[in-house]
Design a protein around this motif. Structure first.
Motif, PDB file in Angstrom:
ATOM      1  N   UNK A 222       1.052  -1.073  -0.310  1.00 44.84           N
ATOM      2  CA  UNK A 222       0.270   0.131  -0.023  1.00 44.84           C
ATOM      3  C   UNK A 222       0.412   1.491   0.181  1.00 44.84           C
ATOM      4  N   UNK A 223       1.981   1.250   0.584  1.00 46.77           N
ATOM      5  CA  UNK A 223       3.437   2.303   1.179  1.00 46.77           C
ATOM      6  C   UNK A 223       3.433   2.825  -0.541  1.00 46.77           C
ATOM      7  N   UNK A 224       3.757   1.570  -1.363  1.00 46.69           N
ATOM      8  CA  UNK A 224       3.943   1.924  -2.984  1.00 46.69           C
ATOM      9  C   UNK A 224       3.299   2.196  -3.745  1.00 46.69           C
ATOM     10  N   UNK A 225       1.734   2.085  -3.246  1.00 49.87           N
ATOM     11  CA  UNK A 225       1.172   2.234  -4.431  1.00 49.87           C
ATOM     12  C   UNK A 225       0.612   3.932  -3.669  1.00 49.87           C
ATOM     13  N   UNK A 226       0.850   4.578  -2.993  1.00 53.35           N
ATOM     14  CA  UNK A 226       1.171   5.852  -2.588  1.00 53.35           C
ATOM     15  C   UNK A 226       1.915   6.524  -3.318  1.00 53.35           C
ATOM     16  N   UNK A 227       2.930   6.069  -3.662  1.00 50.15           N
ATOM     17  CA  UNK A 227       4.625   7.015  -4.374  1.00 50.15           C
ATOM     18  C   UNK A 227       3.654   6.216  -5.642  1.00 50.15           C
ATOM     19  N   UNK A 228       3.513   5.590  -5.616  1.00 49.02           N
ATOM     20  CA  UNK A 228       2.784   5.371  -7.982  1.00 49.02           C
ATOM     21  C   UNK A 228       1.914   6.500  -8.155  1.00 49.02           C
ATOM     22  N   UNK A 229       0.404   6.584  -7.086  1.00 44.16           N
ATOM     23  CA  UNK A 229      -0.636   7.069  -7.071  1.00 44.16           C
ATOM     24  C   UNK A 229      -0.270   8.945  -7.279  1.00 44.16           C
ATOM     25  N   UNK A 230       0.937   9.095  -6.650  1.00 45.00           N
ATOM     26  CA  UNK A 230       1.360  10.591  -6.575  1.00 45.00           C
ATOM     27  C   UNK A 230       2.696  11.342  -7.987  1.00 45.00           C
ATOM     28  N   UNK A 231       2.749   9.948  -8.372  1.00 40.48           N
ATOM     29  CA  UNK A 231       3.211   9.678  -9.725  1.00 40.48           C
ATOM     30  C   UNK A 231       2.131  10.794 -10.341  1.00 40.48           C
ATOM     31  N   UNK A 232       1.007  10.075 -10.185  1.00 38.82           N
ATOM     32  CA  UNK A 232      -0.110  11.308 -11.277  1.00 38.82           C
ATOM     33  C   UNK A 232      -0.382  12.611 -10.895  1.00 38.82           C
ATOM     34  N   UNK A 233      -0.090  13.306  -9.779  1.00 35.09           N
ATOM     35  CA  UNK A 233       0.011  14.888  -9.834  1.00 35.09           C
ATOM     36  C   UNK A 233      -1.719  14.698  -9.187  1.00 35.09           C
ATOM     37  N   UNK A 234      -2.050  14.413  -8.736  1.00 32.62           N
ATOM     38  CA  UNK A 234      -3.455  14.043  -8.836  1.00 32.62           C
ATOM     39  C   UNK A 234      -3.868  14.156  -7.180  1.00 32.62           C
ATOM     40  N   UNK A 235      -5.158  14.260  -6.641  1.00 26.19           N
ATOM     41  CA  UNK A 235      -5.668  14.237  -5.039  1.00 26.19           C
ATOM     42  C   UNK A 235      -5.412  13.108  -4.363  1.00 26.19           C
ATOM     43  N   UNK A 236      -4.698  11.891  -3.342  1.00 26.42           N
ATOM     44  CA  UNK A 236      -5.093  10.959  -3.307  1.00 26.42           C
ATOM     45  C   UNK A 236      -5.850  10.331  -1.870  1.00 26.42           C
ATOM     46  N   UNK A 237      -6.689  10.324  -1.994  1.00 24.18           N
ATOM     47  CA  UNK A 237      -7.617   9.251  -1.185  1.00 24.18           C
ATOM     48  C   UNK A 237      -7.012   7.700  -0.371  1.00 24.18           C
ATOM     49  N   UNK A 238      -7.161   7.938   1.047  1.00 21.34           N
ATOM     50  CA  UNK A 238      -6.655   6.186   0.996  1.00 21.34           C
ATOM     51  C   UNK A 238      -8.047   5.709   1.868  1.00 21.34           C
TER      52      UNK A 238
ATOM     53  N   UNK B 274       2.622  -2.318 -13.069  1.00 17.33           N
ATOM     54  CA  UNK B 274       1.953  -1.672 -13.719  1.00 17.33           C
ATOM     55  C   UNK B 274       3.744  -1.318 -12.753  1.00 17.33           C
ATOM     56  N   UNK B 275       4.546  -1.499 -13.452  1.00 18.23           N
ATOM     57  CA  UNK B 275       5.801  -0.441 -12.932  1.00 18.23           C
ATOM     58  C   UNK B 275       6.242   1.035 -12.977  1.00 18.23           C
ATOM     59  N   UNK B 276       5.454   1.898 -13.642  1.00 16.48           N
ATOM     60  CA  UNK B 276       5.770   3.191 -14.799  1.00 16.48           C
ATOM     61  C   UNK B 276       4.736   4.006 -15.140  1.00 16.48           C
ATOM     62  N   UNK B 277       4.681   5.183 -14.148  1.00 17.15           N
ATOM     63  CA  UNK B 277       3.303   6.015 -14.607  1.00 17.15           C
ATOM     64  C   UNK B 277       4.041   6.774 -15.832  1.00 17.15           C
ATOM     65  N   UNK B 278       3.953   6.882 -16.748  1.00 20.44           N
ATOM     66  CA  UNK B 278       4.480   8.429 -17.212  1.00 20.44           C
ATOM     67  C   UNK B 278       3.409   8.717 -17.849  1.00 20.44           C
ATOM     68  N   UNK B 279       2.644   9.113 -17.954  1.00 23.81           N
ATOM     69  CA  UNK B 279       1.268  10.425 -17.596  1.00 23.81           C
ATOM     70  C   UNK B 279      -0.914   9.243 -17.064  1.00 23.81           C
ATOM     71  N   UNK B 280      -1.456  10.418 -17.269  1.00 24.93           N
ATOM     72  CA  UNK B 280      -2.610   9.997 -16.102  1.00 24.93           C
ATOM     73  C   UNK B 280      -3.445   8.827 -17.130  1.00 24.93           C
ATOM     74  N   UNK B 281      -3.094   8.151 -18.071  1.00 28.50           N
ATOM     75  CA  UNK B 281      -3.039   7.578 -19.039  1.00 28.50           C
ATOM     76  C   UNK B 281      -2.564   6.144 -19.789  1.00 28.50           C
ATOM     77  N   UNK B 282      -1.274   6.257 -19.473  1.00 26.85           N
ATOM     78  CA  UNK B 282      -0.426   5.541 -19.871  1.00 26.85           C
ATOM     79  C   UNK B 282       0.428   5.454 -18.658  1.00 26.85           C
TER      80      UNK B 282
END
Length: 308
Positions: free
Chosen positions: A18-34, A114-122
């Protein structure tokens, strides 16, 4: 754009996935809820609120949710899904069980590992047992995905998110929790250990696998195994590392008597330093090893243990 992470926890603390998922989510640049669901979630919710990058923690607390069965969690996630563009889970057993159900209820495709977030759709994800990386683009209104913990560092503390109860209806389900058989061990968890010592079929037997455990004890390491070792009955299935087992990325991975099948390499090749011990100098494991020892493991392991 907004992201929801469905937390994996034991009632007291969040799992590393879950902590790794938070890091991945922050790559999207949008608010993050858990979202923290269970029968008693105050401790886990408090920890989630302190994680850097988390904006809000939603809780669902009910006696019926003592055991976080996917059959209960998926409908809860569906009730909240309309407020989000992304729903992210760790690529653990928990996430792999839950994410497809959430995606199906939302009527969207699921993105796995998923191993990399390129943008919100990719996004990038491994295919063919990790031998190729696919870049995938999703046009679904809600992207439901699992993210590989070995690709995203665990988020640290430093947050001060609000905690509030989610307005959802706890569903009924045609399943019930019967029991669980949990392996008890004083060793580090395989998926989060800094050092992993793994044995393969080359170890020879269940009795000889004691040498692998002995080296691991000296190093304070977790113990893993190849599928061949598991299939040979040397160790239980929950120790298997690889494409159909657990994904690990420790600082140090010692492969003992492991030839290096593609399926095994897919589960450990992201490790920091890889040491291979094998009597076959042509073994594929040496192709990715930083250090290799060619020789009889039954002589090498006792010598290593004696010098540590």
């Amino acid at each position: 754009m907004k992201t929801l992470i469905i937390a994996e926890h034991d009632g007291q603390s969040l799992k590393g996935a879950t902590l790794s998922a938070v890091t991945a989510a922050t790559k999207l640049g949008a608010p993050v809820d858990v979202l923290v669901v269970g029968s008693s979630v105050s401790a886990a919710a408090s920890q989630a609120a302190s994680v850097a990058g988390v904006d809000r923690v939603l809780t669902v607390e009910d006696a019926a949710l003592e055991h976080t069965l996917a059959e209960f969690l998926a409908p809860i996630a569906k009730q909240l899904a309309g407020d989000y563009t992304h729903i992210i889970l760790g690529a653990s057993t928990f996430g792999k069980d839950l994410a497809p159900r959430v995606a199906a209820l939302c009527g969207v495709n699921q993105l796995s590992e998923v191993i990399e977030v390129i943008d919100a759709e990719t996004f990038k994800r491994p295919i063919y047992a990790g031998n190729a990386i696919a870049t995938v683009k999703s046009s679904d209104a809600i992207k439901v995905m699992t993210v590989r913990g070995t690709a995203f560092a665990a988020a640290g503390n430093g947050g001060s998110a609000s905690v509030e109860a989610a307005s959802v209806t706890v569903p009924s389900a045609k399943v019930r929790f019967v029991g669980a058989e949990v392996s008890e061990s004083d060793r580090p968890e395989l998926e989060s250990a800094d050092i992993v010592v793994s044995g393969g079929r080359g170890v020879g037997s269940k009795e000889d696998f004691a040498k692998v455990f002995e080296l691991a004890d000296k190093l304070g390491a977790a113990v893993g195994a190849s599928r061949a070792a598991v299939d040979s009955g040397f160790v239980p299935n929950d120790m298997q590392v690889g494409q159909t087992g657990k994904m690990v990325a420790p600082k140090l991975y010692i492969a003992v008597g492991i030839s290096g099948a593609i399926q095994h390499l897919a589960g450990m090749k992201e490790s920091g330093t890889i040491v291979a011990i094998n009597k076959d100098e042509e073994a594929p494991i040496f192709g990715i090893a930083d250090y290799g020892l060619v020789g009889d493991l039954h002589e090498i392991l006792p010598e290593l243990v004696s010098k540590i």
